[in-house]
Design an enzyme around this catalytic site. Structure first.
Site, PDB file in Angstrom:
ATOM      1  N   ARG A 155       1.988   8.594   1.728  1.00  0.00           N
ATOM      2  CA  ARG A 155       2.834   7.685   0.944  1.00  0.00           C
ATOM      3  C   ARG A 155       2.087   7.225  -0.309  1.00  0.00           C
ATOM      4  O   ARG A 155       2.691   7.011  -1.365  1.00  0.00           O
ATOM      5  CB  ARG A 155       3.288   6.489   1.784  1.00  0.00           C
ATOM      6  CG  ARG A 155       2.168   5.609   2.289  1.00  0.00           C
ATOM      7  CD  ARG A 155       2.682   4.315   2.884  1.00  0.00           C
ATOM      8  NE  ARG A 155       1.616   3.537   3.485  1.00  0.00           N
ATOM      9  CZ  ARG A 155       1.634   2.222   3.622  1.00  0.00           C
ATOM     10  NH1 ARG A 155       2.673   1.523   3.198  1.00  0.00           N
ATOM     11  NH2 ARG A 155       0.628   1.579   4.194  1.00  0.00           N
TER      12      ARG A 155
ATOM     13  N   GLU B  38      20.514   1.159   1.169  1.00  0.00           N
ATOM     14  CA  GLU B  38      20.143   2.565   0.976  1.00  0.00           C
ATOM     15  C   GLU B  38      21.333   3.465   0.667  1.00  0.00           C
ATOM     16  O   GLU B  38      21.223   4.409  -0.131  1.00  0.00           O
ATOM     17  CB  GLU B  38      19.418   3.091   2.228  1.00  0.00           C
ATOM     18  CG  GLU B  38      18.030   2.527   2.432  1.00  0.00           C
ATOM     19  CD  GLU B  38      18.035   1.143   3.069  1.00  0.00           C
ATOM     20  OE1 GLU B  38      16.956   0.528   3.158  1.00  0.00           O
ATOM     21  OE2 GLU B  38      19.123   0.675   3.488  1.00  0.00           O
TER      22      GLU B  38
ATOM     23  N   PHE C 112      15.804   5.069   7.137  1.00  0.00           N
ATOM     24  CA  PHE C 112      16.906   4.593   6.306  1.00  0.00           C
ATOM     25  C   PHE C 112      17.395   5.664   5.338  1.00  0.00           C
ATOM     26  O   PHE C 112      18.600   5.814   5.128  1.00  0.00           O
ATOM     27  CB  PHE C 112      16.484   3.347   5.535  1.00  0.00           C
ATOM     28  CG  PHE C 112      15.873   2.277   6.394  1.00  0.00           C
ATOM     29  CD1 PHE C 112      16.397   1.986   7.650  1.00  0.00           C
ATOM     30  CD2 PHE C 112      14.752   1.573   5.975  1.00  0.00           C
ATOM     31  CE1 PHE C 112      15.835   1.010   8.454  1.00  0.00           C
ATOM     32  CE2 PHE C 112      14.183   0.588   6.777  1.00  0.00           C
ATOM     33  CZ  PHE C 112      14.721   0.309   8.015  1.00  0.00           C
TER      34      PHE C 112
ATOM     35  N   HIS D 265       7.005   6.614   5.796  1.00  0.00           N
ATOM     36  CA  HIS D 265       6.986   5.992   7.127  1.00  0.00           C
ATOM     37  C   HIS D 265       7.765   6.803   8.156  1.00  0.00           C
ATOM     38  O   HIS D 265       8.535   6.273   8.956  1.00  0.00           O
ATOM     39  CB  HIS D 265       7.536   4.566   7.062  1.00  0.00           C
ATOM     40  CG  HIS D 265       6.683   3.622   6.270  1.00  0.00           C
ATOM     41  ND1 HIS D 265       6.516   3.760   4.909  1.00  0.00           N
ATOM     42  CD2 HIS D 265       5.943   2.546   6.642  1.00  0.00           C
ATOM     43  CE1 HIS D 265       5.712   2.803   4.464  1.00  0.00           C
ATOM     44  NE2 HIS D 265       5.350   2.054   5.500  1.00  0.00           N
TER      45      HIS D 265
ATOM     46  N   ASP E 261       5.658  -0.904  13.855  1.00  0.00           N
ATOM     47  CA  ASP E 261       7.049  -1.168  13.482  1.00  0.00           C
ATOM     48  C   ASP E 261       8.016  -0.800  14.600  1.00  0.00           C
ATOM     49  O   ASP E 261       9.166  -1.252  14.607  1.00  0.00           O
ATOM     50  CB  ASP E 261       7.419  -0.402  12.208  1.00  0.00           C
ATOM     51  CG  ASP E 261       6.811  -1.034  10.970  1.00  0.00           C
ATOM     52  OD1 ASP E 261       6.127  -2.068  11.109  1.00  0.00           O
ATOM     53  OD2 ASP E 261       7.006  -0.503   9.867  1.00  0.00           O
TER      54      ASP E 261
ATOM     55  N   ARG F  26       2.764   6.930   6.890  1.00  0.00           N
ATOM     56  CA  ARG F  26       2.092   5.644   6.681  1.00  0.00           C
ATOM     57  C   ARG F  26       0.601   5.736   6.999  1.00  0.00           C
ATOM     58  O   ARG F  26      -0.232   5.079   6.368  1.00  0.00           O
ATOM     59  CB  ARG F  26       2.737   4.586   7.578  1.00  0.00           C
ATOM     60  CG  ARG F  26       2.070   3.221   7.528  1.00  0.00           C
ATOM     61  CD  ARG F  26       2.685   2.303   8.590  1.00  0.00           C
ATOM     62  NE  ARG F  26       2.211   0.933   8.474  1.00  0.00           N
ATOM     63  CZ  ARG F  26       2.520  -0.032   9.323  1.00  0.00           C
ATOM     64  NH1 ARG F  26       3.326   0.232  10.342  1.00  0.00           N
ATOM     65  NH2 ARG F  26       2.056  -1.247   9.175  1.00  0.00           N
TER      66      ARG F  26
END
Length: 313
Positions: free
Chosen positions: A10, A58, A83, A109, A117, A167
């Protein structure tokens, strides 16, 4: 021995966008209130007039990206994989895929390495979703070098592209003069004669480490970096099937619909061989440290080594 450099892809995405932004004024970056996490904040700082924060919306972001692409500009729409591929699937399919618009989707991610998460954010289904959309390119880079090259290639390609980033900081394995990225062309990182390991994303470095352990046991493992899931390098798969007769696919993604499924389609049709799929086995993830989750779900080098050894024997 010096410590191996590790960088999250990322981060590579953010850096690559800034470099491309210097060269191409038609590049526009959109984000869904996640600029700090997706690292598009780097682009926002450098080119605030070409960065659009669409908020936590999104589906709308993909629609905006489609509109921008229709004007001739090149938008990179960015959000978490869950998303970008999940929540906005309909808009990606109908507003980008169907009209074949030049939209790039930067999905960060991805996979269980999202860690703490938890299951709701650990998208292990995005490759499966995106590869079903006609005309969609699907790329899952293995390290910093490859991620930057993939972003550049995505910009140069005319048409929709899905880019998958992580990530977790991963080893830099492609930092050499011979490295060349080409959409749809796999890279053989290690020659072998007993079994072929075809890996993608962060699992490429884990597979290389597993191959070293296998070598110590007298098992010669070929390792192929399949950075592009669609279009798949079918020639490399066919050649591997003919060469070793045993193929193992490794991915930080569900074993349903991802790299393993794509490889099996080719093997079944063009090059019959034994195939074992290593990935997330029809289950959701859970909250926990990324490295520990990779071990728990059998995606670390030791687990790959043990599974491949049993498969070969």
């Amino acid at each position: 021995m010096s410590e191996v450099k590790k960088i999250a892809t990322r981060e590579s995405y953010g850096n690559a966008l800034v470099e491309l932004g210097k060269e191409h004024e038609d590049l526009v970056v959109l984000d869904a209130d996640l600029a700090e996490a997706t690292k598009t904040g780097m682009f926002k700082k450098a080119f605030p007039e070409r960065h659009i924060d669409c908020g936590i919306a999104e589906c709308n972001m993909i629609g905006v990206a489609a509109g921008i692409a229709a004007t001739g500009k090149v938008p990179f729409a960015s959000s978490f994989a869950m998303f970008a591929a999940g929540r906005a699937f309909e808009q990606v399919r109908n507003s980008v895929g169907y009209p074949k618009l030049n939209v790039k989707i930067g999905a960060t991610h991805a996979g269980i390495s999202v860690g703490e998460d938890g299951a709701t954010h650990q998208c292990n289904e995005d490759i499966a979703l995106m590869r079903t959309i006609p005309g969609m390119i699907v790329i899952n880079p293995s390290d910093d070098v490859e991620a930057k090259a993939a972003v550049k290639a995505a910009y140069e390609h005319v048409g929709p592209v899905y880019l998958r980033f992580g990530r977790l900081a991963v080893p830099v394995i492609n930092d050499n003069a011979e490295y060349k990225f080409e959409i749809g062309k796999a890279i053989t990182l290690r020659e072998g004669t007993d079994v072929t390991i075809i890996a993608t994303g962060l699992e490429v470095s884990e597979s290389l480490a597993a191959a070293e352990k296998l070598a110590a046991d007298g098992i010669s493992a070929e390792v192929i970096n399949m950075h592009t899931i669609k279009p798949l390098d079918e020639a490399s798969v066919v050649a591997a099937a003919a060469k070793t007769g045993k193929i193992v696919t490794v991915e930080e993604h569900s074993v349903i619909g991802g790299l393993g499924s794509a490889v099996c389609d080719v093997v079944a049709e063009k090059a019959p061989a034994k195939v074992m799929k290593i990935g997330v086995n029809d289950t959701f993830g859970e909250s926990g440290p990324a490295v520990e989750l990779i071990k728990k779900y059998g995606l670390d080098a030791d687990s790959i080594y043990a599974k491949v050894k049993a498969f070969v024997k």
